[in-house]
Enzyme design. Structure first.
Site, mmCIF file in Angstrom:
data_model
loop_
_atom_site.group_PDB
_atom_site.id
_atom_site.type_symbol
_atom_site.label_atom_id
_atom_site.label_comp_id
_atom_site.label_asym_id
_atom_site.label_seq_id
_atom_site.Cartn_x
_atom_site.Cartn_y
_atom_site.Cartn_z
ATOM 1 N N SER A 141 0.852 -1.191 0.000
ATOM 2 C CA SER A 141 0.000 0.000 0.000
ATOM 3 C C SER A 141 0.886 1.239 0.000
ATOM 4 C CB SER A 141 -0.886 0.008 1.249
ATOM 5 O OG SER A 141 -1.577 1.245 1.383
ATOM 6 N N TYR A 154 -2.065 -1.238 10.416
ATOM 7 C CA TYR A 154 -2.100 -1.378 8.960
ATOM 8 C C TYR A 154 -0.788 -0.897 8.341
ATOM 9 C CZ TYR A 154 -4.005 -1.106 4.207
ATOM 10 O OH TYR A 154 -4.232 -1.272 2.874
#
Length: 249
Positions: A141, A154
């Site tokens: 990401s 995350y």
């Protein structure tokens, strides 16, 4: 001799995973849709079948090593080989750093980080064993590079995916196995809901080309391109598929 590739996609029941499964199948590849969500996984298989493609669903909890081992073994039992492993399954963050729900923190690490590690290890072992010069693609990401509020765990997992991809690429290169990470930005999937809930979504959209969320099918196209022989020089890289999010002020 059957020359069709066999592609395993974790998180294939929805979002990026489902669109990627449909993309590979539309190009003639045989697809294993792997997910904990049986209904969604079966839906993906049915969509592929209706379009004339070939797919199978295998239920998997990627946070369990034995499940991922079984996924790879069952894939070979069904289709005889494994050419592409897309380690895509993931969940959102676990809240602000000082307000961590530790159960959710550990679950995020187990799925997003350990799940990818297990996929790299087991697919890499099987490709080496079968003498297949395969491709392992991992979903990282832009938030493996950039900080944002409320997604502490995350960020940790996506940073780990980036470095695991680089390390694995180095070690698997002698066997002709490529390892690549993709770094999506703000994609129109359920994970983005957390940013919407915190009122951050409009500001994020303003930082991408076109000012809109990236569609999962756009990510699927990039994953497919990276799997091709024409991308043979790309390994150990993190490919930004973020519509400029990480580069725009």
């Amino acid at each position: 001799m059957d020359t069709k590739r066999v592609v395993v996609i974790t998180g294939g029941a929805s979002g990026i995973g489902q669109e990627t499964a449909l993309k590979f199948a539309s190009k003639g590849d045989r697809v294993v849709v792997a997910d904990y969500n049986e209904a969604g996984g079966q839906e993906t298989v049915e969509l592929i079948a209706k379009a004339g493609g070939e797919a199978a669903f295998i239920k998997v909890d990627v946070s369990k090593h034995e499940d991922v081992q079984a996924l790879v073994e069952k894939t070979v039992e069904i289709f005889g080989r494994i050419d592409v492993m897309f380690n895509n399954a993931g969940i959102g963050g676990a809240g602000p750093v000082l307000d961590q729900n530790m159960d959710l923190y550990h679950r995020t690490i187990a799925i997003n980080q350990h799940g990818v590690a297990y996929g790299i290890i087991e697919a890499g072992r099987k490709m080496k064993e079968l003498g297949i010069k395969g491709v392992i693609i991992n979903t990282a990401s832009v938030f493996g590079f950039l900080a944002s509020y409320g997604t502490f765990a995350y960020h940790a997992t996506k940073g780990a995916v980036i470095m695991m991809s680089k390390s694995a690429a180095l070690e698997l290169a002698p066997y002709g196995i490529r390892v690549v990470a993709i770094a999506p930005g703000v994609v129109d999937t359920p994970i983005i809901q957390g940013f919407k809930d915190r009122g951050m979504l409009e500001g994020m959209k303003a930082k991408v080309m076109g000012g809109e969320l990236t569609k999962p099918e756009a990510i699927a196209k990039s994953v497919y391109l990276l799997s091709l022989e024409e991308a043979e020089a790309i390994t150990g890289s993190v490919v930004m598929v973020d519509q400029g999010y990480a580069g725009f002020k």
